[in-house]
Design a protein around this motif. Structure first.
Motif, PDB file in Angstrom:
ATOM      1  N   LEU A  76     -59.880  40.268  22.453  1.00 27.44           N
ATOM      2  CA  LEU A  76     -59.894  42.227  22.184  1.00 27.44           C
ATOM      3  C   LEU A  76     -59.094  42.733  22.186  1.00 27.44           C
ATOM      4  CD1 LEU A  76     -63.378  42.380  23.514  1.00 27.44           C
ATOM      5  CD2 LEU A  76     -62.671  42.293  20.703  1.00 27.44           C
ATOM      6  N   LYS A  77     -58.228  43.891  21.272  1.00 32.88           N
ATOM      7  CA  LYS A  77     -57.598  44.288  21.575  1.00 32.88           C
ATOM      8  C   LYS A  77     -57.543  45.345  22.818  1.00 32.88           C
ATOM      9  CE  LYS A  77     -54.516  47.382  18.938  1.00 32.88           C
ATOM     10  NZ  LYS A  77     -54.434  48.803  19.926  1.00 32.88           N
ATOM     11  N   ASN A  78     -56.344  45.614  23.301  1.00 35.41           N
ATOM     12  CA  ASN A  78     -56.655  46.813  24.427  1.00 35.41           C
ATOM     13  C   ASN A  78     -57.029  47.925  23.939  1.00 35.41           C
ATOM     14  OD1 ASN A  78     -55.645  45.068  26.579  1.00 35.41           O
ATOM     15  ND2 ASN A  78     -53.582  45.975  26.264  1.00 35.41           N
ATOM     16  N   GLY A  79     -57.919  48.574  24.533  1.00 39.88           N
ATOM     17  CA  GLY A  79     -58.383  50.199  24.355  1.00 39.88           C
ATOM     18  C   GLY A  79     -60.055  49.875  24.557  1.00 39.88           C
ATOM     19  N   GLY A  80     -60.876  50.497  24.347  1.00 40.77           N
ATOM     20  CA  GLY A  80     -62.154  50.599  25.271  1.00 40.77           C
ATOM     21  C   GLY A  80     -63.367  50.522  23.613  1.00 40.77           C
ATOM     22  N   GLY A  81     -62.672  50.778  22.401  1.00 37.28           N
ATOM     23  CA  GLY A  81     -63.316  50.829  21.038  1.00 37.28           C
ATOM     24  C   GLY A  81     -62.857  49.295  20.743  1.00 37.28           C
ATOM     25  N   SER A  82     -61.955  48.523  20.786  1.00 37.36           N
ATOM     26  CA  SER A  82     -62.038  47.396  20.234  1.00 37.36           C
ATOM     27  C   SER A  82     -62.590  46.538  20.296  1.00 37.36           C
ATOM     28  CB  SER A  82     -61.084  46.627  21.357  1.00 37.36           C
ATOM     29  OG  SER A  82     -59.345  47.143  21.400  1.00 37.36           O
ATOM     30  N   ASN A  83     -64.207  46.084  20.921  1.00 34.69           N
ATOM     31  CA  ASN A  83     -65.203  45.062  20.722  1.00 34.69           C
ATOM     32  C   ASN A  83     -66.382  45.882  19.285  1.00 34.69           C
ATOM     33  OD1 ASN A  83     -67.277  43.269  21.233  1.00 34.69           O
ATOM     34  ND2 ASN A  83     -68.284  44.021  22.500  1.00 34.69           N
ATOM     35  N   ALA A  84     -66.120  47.061  19.585  1.00 35.27           N
ATOM     36  CA  ALA A  84     -66.854  47.882  18.604  1.00 35.27           C
ATOM     37  C   ALA A  84     -66.518  47.608  17.172  1.00 35.27           C
ATOM     38  CB  ALA A  84     -67.692  49.247  19.331  1.00 35.27           C
ATOM     39  N   ALA A  85     -65.419  48.079  17.109  1.00 32.51           N
ATOM     40  CA  ALA A  85     -64.779  48.066  16.068  1.00 32.51           C
ATOM     41  C   ALA A  85     -64.293  46.344  15.423  1.00 32.51           C
ATOM     42  CB  ALA A  85     -63.649  48.564  16.314  1.00 32.51           C
ATOM     43  N   GLY A  86     -63.865  45.733  16.425  1.00 33.93           N
ATOM     44  CA  GLY A  86     -63.487  44.225  15.469  1.00 33.93           C
ATOM     45  C   GLY A  86     -61.717  44.406  16.101  1.00 33.93           C
ATOM     46  N   ASP A  87     -61.233  45.240  16.742  1.00 32.00           N
ATOM     47  CA  ASP A  87     -60.101  44.524  16.258  1.00 32.00           C
ATOM     48  C   ASP A  87     -59.329  44.235  17.314  1.00 32.00           C
ATOM     49  OD1 ASP A  87     -60.099  46.681  14.890  1.00 32.00           O
ATOM     50  OD2 ASP A  87     -59.462  48.201  16.257  1.00 32.00           O
ATOM     51  N   LEU A  88     -58.717  42.724  17.065  1.00 31.62           N
ATOM     52  CA  LEU A  88     -58.146  41.158  17.583  1.00 31.62           C
ATOM     53  C   LEU A  88     -56.757  41.591  18.164  1.00 31.62           C
ATOM     54  CD1 LEU A  88     -60.824  39.124  15.885  1.00 31.62           C
ATOM     55  CD2 LEU A  88     -60.646  40.251  18.124  1.00 31.62           C
ATOM     56  N   CYS A  89     -56.216  40.733  18.958  1.00 37.32           N
ATOM     57  CA  CYS A  89     -55.199  40.788  19.533  1.00 37.32           C
ATOM     58  C   CYS A  89     -55.066  38.638  18.996  1.00 37.32           C
ATOM     59  CB  CYS A  89     -54.702  41.176  20.591  1.00 37.32           C
ATOM     60  SG  CYS A  89     -52.764  40.360  21.284  1.00 37.32           S
ATOM     61  N   VAL A  90     -53.742  38.350  18.327  1.00 36.05           N
ATOM     62  CA  VAL A  90     -52.998  36.737  18.605  1.00 36.05           C
ATOM     63  C   VAL A  90     -52.230  36.742  19.154  1.00 36.05           C
ATOM     64  CG1 VAL A  90     -52.912  35.016  17.131  1.00 36.05           C
ATOM     65  CG2 VAL A  90     -54.964  36.759  16.008  1.00 36.05           C
ATOM     66  N   THR A  91     -51.914  35.695  19.646  1.00 35.25           N
ATOM     67  CA  THR A  91     -51.133  35.467  20.749  1.00 35.25           C
ATOM     68  C   THR A  91     -50.635  34.461  20.477  1.00 35.25           C
ATOM     69  OG1 THR A  91     -51.325  37.040  22.894  1.00 35.25           O
ATOM     70  CG2 THR A  91     -49.709  35.675  22.998  1.00 35.25           C
ATOM     71  N   LYS A  92     -49.165  34.047  19.879  1.00 30.24           N
ATOM     72  CA  LYS A  92     -48.706  32.591  19.780  1.00 30.24           C
ATOM     73  C   LYS A  92     -48.227  32.259  21.381  1.00 30.24           C
ATOM     74  CE  LYS A  92     -45.047  30.181  16.540  1.00 30.24           C
ATOM     75  NZ  LYS A  92     -44.065  30.534  15.601  1.00 30.24           N
ATOM     76  N   LEU A  93     -48.501  31.137  21.847  1.00 34.85           N
ATOM     77  CA  LEU A  93     -48.312  30.676  22.566  1.00 34.85           C
ATOM     78  C   LEU A  93     -47.177  28.990  22.654  1.00 34.85           C
ATOM     79  CD1 LEU A  93     -51.314  31.042  24.840  1.00 34.85           C
ATOM     80  CD2 LEU A  93     -48.912  32.157  25.484  1.00 34.85           C
ATOM     81  N   SER A  94     -45.884  28.816  23.482  1.00 37.40           N
ATOM     82  CA  SER A  94     -45.710  27.558  24.310  1.00 37.40           C
ATOM     83  C   SER A  94     -46.558  26.503  24.099  1.00 37.40           C
ATOM     84  CB  SER A  94     -44.578  27.270  24.010  1.00 37.40           C
ATOM     85  OG  SER A  94     -44.238  27.516  25.477  1.00 37.40           O
ATOM     86  N   LEU A  95     -46.619  25.285  23.956  1.00 35.65           N
ATOM     87  CA  LEU A  95     -47.422  24.395  25.183  1.00 35.65           C
ATOM     88  C   LEU A  95     -47.619  24.091  26.446  1.00 35.65           C
ATOM     89  CD1 LEU A  95     -47.800  20.956  22.405  1.00 35.65           C
ATOM     90  CD2 LEU A  95     -49.500  22.823  22.632  1.00 35.65           C
ATOM     91  N   SER A  96     -46.377  24.899  26.413  1.00 35.39           N
ATOM     92  CA  SER A  96     -46.525  25.108  27.733  1.00 35.39           C
ATOM     93  C   SER A  96     -46.855  26.534  28.500  1.00 35.39           C
ATOM     94  CB  SER A  96     -45.032  24.908  28.669  1.00 35.39           C
ATOM     95  OG  SER A  96     -44.352  25.759  28.138  1.00 35.39           O
ATOM     96  N   GLY A  97     -47.812  27.358  27.624  1.00 29.50           N
ATOM     97  CA  GLY A  97     -47.712  29.285  28.065  1.00 29.50           C
ATOM     98  C   GLY A  97     -47.491  29.817  27.507  1.00 29.50           C
ATOM     99  N   SER A  98     -45.601  29.663  27.260  1.00 27.40           N
ATOM    100  CA  SER A  98     -45.261  31.196  26.849  1.00 27.40           C
ATOM    101  C   SER A  98     -45.167  31.750  26.009  1.00 27.40           C
ATOM    102  CB  SER A  98     -43.855  30.937  26.781  1.00 27.40           C
ATOM    103  OG  SER A  98     -42.952  29.975  27.980  1.00 27.40           O
TER     104      SER A  98
END
Length: 319
Positions: A76-98
Motif C-alpha cells: 500500500l502507498k504511504n498515507g492513511g487513505g491508501s487502503n480505502a482508495a486502493g493506492d499501491l506502490c510497486v518496488t523493483k528489487l535486485s535478487l539481493s534486495g537492492s
C-alpha cells in the motif's frame, strides 16, 4: 492481511521448467514438463532478509522476473487513505534486495498478489485494477497489464494499460503467472466464494476468456495472504502477524497445495521460515527459476509500523 515421481522424472521436470523459462514452449508442452509439485514440509532457505521497500508499509505480495532476475514487490502507498482508495506502490528489487526503481498505482486495489511477464530487458506487470470499496479496503474488479516504468504514477485510465474482465461480475480479482506453463491464474470472488481460474496468458492477451481450469478455493484455510502457480498446482499462503495474545511465535503461517485439475487440497504444512522475525506477517508467493530448477517462494513482513521490511524464503524439493 494488514488491510511420487522417480528421480529420472524429477530431473526431467526441472529441465523442462528451465526450458520453459527461456524458450516459448507451447502451453501443453510446458504443462507436461511441470507436473511435479513442491514438498511443503521441506526446509526453507532465505533469498532476501529484512530489506526496505520504497514505502514504509507492509509488503503485500511480489513476483519474480526470471529472465532479468528482478523482484517486483507491491505494498500500500504511504498515507492513511491508501487502503480505502486502493493506492499501491510497486518496488523493483535486485535478487539481493537492492531497490532499483518504483511505480505508484492509484486506485488499483490491495495488492494481494501480482504477476510479472518479462519483455526484453524490462517487464510487464499484471495486477488488479478498477478498485471498489470493501469492508477491509479497496479491492480490484478487473485485471490490468502494463509495462513497468520507473518513477511513473498511473491510474486505471492511464495510457499503455490494458484491462481484462475474464469473469463477468467477479470481484477481488488478482492474478499470478506460472513461468513453467505460461498460464495466468486468477483468484476471484463470484458472489458465493473464492475460486481459481487458469488461462493461457497468450490467449488472454489475444482476447480469449477460455479457462483451462476453474476450481473453488478450499474452505477453512485461514487468513489468505497470497498464491503462486507451478504446473497443475496452485500454492496458497495463509496466516497472521505475531501477536502475543492469540498468535505467538512461531505463528500460524501455513502453505497449501491445491490441484487445479480437481480443486483438491493435496498438502498443507506449517511454515516456520523466518520465525525469528519480529511482527512476521506472511505476505505473497512467487516462483523463481534458477539454473533450470524451480523454487517456491514466500514473503514475510517485519519491522515496526511505518518502517516495515521485506524477507523472502524459498523451497526447492519436488515430489
Amino acid at each position: 492481511m494488514s488491510a511420487h515421481v522417480s528421480v529420472t522424472r524429477r530431473g526431467l521436470l526441472k529441465l523442462g521448467a528451465g526450458v520453459a523459462a527461456t524458450a516459448a514452449l507451447a502451453p501443453a508442452e510446458a504443462a507436461a514438463a511441470a507436473e511435479g509439485r513442491f514438498d511443503l514440509t521441506a526446509p526453507s532457505t532465505s533469498l532476501i532478509w529484512k530489506k526496505p521497500l520504497r514505502d514504509g508499509t507492509v509488503l503485500q505480495s511480489f513476483a519474480i522476473d526470471n529472465t532479468n532476475r528482478h523482484i517486483y514487490a507491491v505494498q500500500l502507498k504511504n498515507g492513511g487513505g491508501s487502503n480505502a482508495a486502493g493506492d499501491l506502490c510497486v518496488t523493483k528489487l535486485s535478487l539481493s534486495g537492492s531497490i532499483l526503481g518504483h511505480m505508484y498505482l492509484m486506485g488499483f486495489g490491495h495488492g494481494v498478489q501480482i504477476g510479472v511477464e518479462p519483455s526484453g530487458t524490462s517487464a510487464y506487470l499484471w495486477t488488479e485494477t478498477d478498485a471498489a470499496g470493501a469492508a477491509d479496503g479497496a479491492r480490484g474488479t478487473r485485471l490490468a497489464r502494463f509495462r513497468f516504468v520507473n518513477g511513473r504514477t498511473i491510474t486505471p485510465s492511464s495510457s499503455g494499460l490494458t484491462k481484462y474482465s475474464l469473469v463477468a461480475g467477479a470481484s477481488n480479482t488478482t492474478c499470478t503467472i506460472d513461468p513453467s506453463t505460461g498460464r495466468l491464474v486468477m483468484r476471484y470472488h463470484d458472489g458465493s466464494g473464492f475460486r481459481f481460474a487458469a488461462y493461457s496468458q497468450a490467449e488472454v492477451k489475444s482476447g480469449s476468456k477460455k479457462r483451462v481450469f476453474d476450481v473453488a478455493q478450499p474452505s477453512g484455510l485461514g487468513t489468505f495472504q497470497g498464491y503462486a502457480a507451478y504446473g497443475n498446482f496452485v500454492y496458497l499462503l495463509t496466516g497472521n502477524a505475531y501477536h502475543a495474545g492469540d498468535n505467538p511465535p512461531p505463528g500460524d503461517t501455513y502453505t497449501h497445495c491445491v490441484d487445479l485439475r480437481t480443486g483438491k487440497l493435496v498438502q498443507r504444512a506449517r511454515s516456520v521460515a523466518g520465525k525469528s522475525l519480529d511482527y512476521r506477517e506472511p505476505e505473497g508467493m512467487g516462483i523463481q527459476i534458477v539454473n533450470g530448477a524451480p523454487r517456491l517462494c514466500l514473503g514475510l513482513a517485519s519491522g515496526p509500523s511505518g518502517d516495515r521490511l521485506a524477507s523472502i524464503f524459498y523451497k526447492t524439493k519436488l515430489i
